[in-house]
Design a protein around this motif. Structure first.
Motif, short mmCIF file in Angstrom:
data_model
loop_
_atom_site.label_atom_id
_atom_site.label_comp_id
_atom_site.label_asym_id
_atom_site.label_seq_id
_atom_site.Cartn_x
_atom_site.Cartn_y
_atom_site.Cartn_z
N ARG A 57 -20.13 -13.38 8.51
CA ARG A 57 -19.60 -12.02 8.50
C ARG A 57 -19.04 -11.68 7.12
O ARG A 57 -19.25 -10.58 6.61
CB ARG A 57 -18.50 -11.88 9.56
CG ARG A 57 -18.16 -10.45 9.87
CD ARG A 57 -17.18 -10.29 11.02
NE ARG A 57 -17.50 -11.09 12.18
CZ ARG A 57 -16.71 -12.04 12.69
NH1 ARG A 57 -15.55 -12.29 12.13
NH2 ARG A 57 -17.05 -12.71 13.76
N ASP A 60 -22.00 -11.11 4.78
CA ASP A 60 -22.61 -9.80 5.01
C ASP A 60 -21.75 -8.69 4.43
O ASP A 60 -22.27 -7.73 3.85
CB ASP A 60 -22.81 -9.56 6.51
CG ASP A 60 -23.89 -10.46 7.10
OD1 ASP A 60 -24.69 -11.01 6.32
OD2 ASP A 60 -23.92 -10.61 8.35
N LEU A 61 -20.44 -8.82 4.56
CA LEU A 61 -19.53 -7.82 4.01
C LEU A 61 -19.62 -7.75 2.50
O LEU A 61 -19.74 -6.67 1.91
CB LEU A 61 -18.10 -8.18 4.43
CG LEU A 61 -17.23 -7.02 4.87
CD1 LEU A 61 -16.46 -7.46 6.10
CD2 LEU A 61 -16.27 -6.67 3.78
N ARG A 65 -21.14 -4.79 0.24
CA ARG A 65 -20.32 -4.15 -0.79
C ARG A 65 -21.04 -4.16 -2.13
O ARG A 65 -21.04 -3.16 -2.86
CB ARG A 65 -18.98 -4.88 -0.89
CG ARG A 65 -17.88 -4.02 -1.46
CD ARG A 65 -16.53 -4.72 -1.46
NE ARG A 65 -16.12 -5.13 -0.13
CZ ARG A 65 -15.57 -6.33 0.13
NH1 ARG A 65 -15.41 -7.22 -0.82
NH2 ARG A 65 -15.21 -6.63 1.36
#
Length: 189
Positions: A57, A60-61, A65
């Motif tokens: 997670r 992916d963040l 970004r």
């Protein structure tokens, strides 16, 4: 995404020694316990799944970004420098990323303009010369013994206006302008 494939994971950026340190991205295989969740799991298996999902997670963040930063940079470049920066990035430079759509639109526009120009030039060549239509070039003197080819038009190239006979009071402008002045004319000079 397929849970059986390895995922890219990373830790968030850290501020160390007055600079931002970006940790490297690493590929991590999903834990085996992820695929056998239908059975009872040990606390160690649950922890490995939790750590994996947390890292995934976070990755992916961070990747999202970064993707957003890249898209924002492209949008700003296109807005602030619509025709590009000379020698750096523009629609004229090969392999451009920022101005790829502009380059494609300009190249297709140029191709259409080139085709229109060729069609116009072809039309002018076909229709500007009188020789294919009349059998002779009307810009040169025509020999007296010339006979037009069969099927050539028998008329003049340009139509002439027919003169309608008009009364003398319309054609004689002087008498209309100087009505009655002719009798009392005094010679000048």
């Amino acid at each position: 995404t397929d849970p059986h494939e390895p995922s890219m994971v990373m830790e968030p950026e850290k501020f160390e020694y007055s600079t931002v340190k970006v940790p490297p991205t690493k590929t991590v295989q999903p834990p085996d316990a992820l695929f056998r969740q239908d059975k009872l799991m040990t606390p160690k298996d649950r922890e490995s799944i939790l750590v994996y999902e947390k890292q995934k997670r976070m990755a992916d963040l961070v990747l999202g970004r970064d993707r957003h930063k890249q898209m924002r940079l492209v949008a700003l470049m296109q807005k602030r420098f619509p025709s590009g920066v000379l020698g750096v990035e523009s629609a004229a430079s090969e392999g451009t990323v920022v101005y790829a759509a502009t380059r494609l639109a300009e190249s297709s526009k140029a191709q259409v303009a080139h085709e229109v120009r060729l069609n116009k030039q072809d039309w002018i060549i076909r229709n500007s010369r009188s020789e294919p239509h009349l059998g002779y070039d009307f810009l040169h003197s025509i020999p007296k013994d010339f006979e037009p080819p069969p099927g050539a038009p028998e008329r003049r190239l340009w139509e002439t206006k027919g003169r309608v006979p008009q009364p003398p009071e319309v054609t004689d402008t002087r008498s209309r302008v100087f009505q009655g002045v002719g009798e009392h004319r005094v010679p000048v000079g």
